[in-house]
Design an enzyme around this catalytic site. Structure first.
Site, PDB file in Angstrom:
ATOM      1  CB  THR A   1      86.759 103.854 -88.634  1.00 19.89           C
ATOM      2  OG1 THR A   1      86.465 105.220 -88.915  1.00 19.89           O
ATOM      3  CG2 THR A   1      88.146 103.757 -88.011  1.00 19.89           C
TER       4      THR A   1
ATOM      5  CB  SER B   1      78.920 106.196 -91.431  1.00 16.98           C
ATOM      6  OG  SER B   1      79.447 106.981 -90.394  1.00 16.98           O
TER       7      SER B   1
ATOM      8  CB  THR C   1      81.396 105.188 -85.062  1.00 15.67           C
ATOM      9  OG1 THR C   1      82.429 106.107 -85.432  1.00 15.67           O
ATOM     10  CG2 THR C   1      81.980 103.808 -84.816  1.00 15.67           C
ATOM     11  CG  ASP C   2      81.415 110.064 -87.630  1.00 18.33           C
ATOM     12  OD1 ASP C   2      81.471 110.521 -86.473  1.00 18.33           O
ATOM     13  OD2 ASP C   2      82.401 109.948 -88.367  1.00 18.33           O
TER      14      ASP C   2
END
Length: 161
Positions: free
Chosen positions: A12, A54, A83-84
């Site tokens: 992101t 990700s 971040t995932d």
């Protein structure tokens, strides 16, 4: 710290609007421009290896991240990452010796007003030059041990696991 190696994987933090349908795509890494605008007092190089969300990263991508980091001559490494699955990648990197590796990202694209990207990058830069060798995650104003953190998708933040 005289030199920081930055490995970018997408996520992101590097997303941009792609078309009139408000579709997002991963754009060029933003971190070099951000650090340049801030006038940091250390040298850095940006090594873009992936432009992926990700959620689309697999084992072969994590091997690429690992081999890229291992090939770098410098001790201090910052990884921008979605971040995932940041925690999974951090855990994959845990056995790398002789380096301080900090993963960071953003919950909103760096190009957006009010994004957490600059704050997270700043936390990560502070962490990478003060922590002992190992792998860490810098998100939400905290430095996390990858074995003791998870992303809470409902609250859109990182928290103790």
């Amino acid at each position: 710290m005289q030199h920081l190696t930055i490995v970018t994987t997408g996520g992101t933090i590097d997303k941009i609007y792609f078309d009139d349908k408000s579709d997002y795509k991963i754009g060029a890494p933003q971190i070099g421009e951000i650090l340049g605008q801030l006038g940091v007092a250390f040298q850095f190089d940006v090594i873009p290896i992936l432009r992926k969300d990700s959620l689309h990263m697999g084992a072969e991508d994590r091997v690429l991240v690992r081999s890229t980091i291992e090939a770098q001559p410098h001790r201090h490494v910052l990884v921008t990452h979605g971040t995932d699955t940041m925690v999974e990648t951090a855990r994959e990197l845990a056995s790398i010796k002789g380096k301080v590796i900090v993963l960071t990202g953003a919950l909103n694209p760096a190009r957006f007003q009010g994004s957490d990207a600059v704050f997270n990058i700043g936390c990560a830069v502070g962490a990478v030059q003060t922590l002992p060798d190992g792998v860490y995650i810098a998100m939400n104003g905290r430095i996390w041990d990858p074995t003791k953190v998870r992303k809470n998708r409902d609250a859109n933040r990182f928290e103790e696991a």
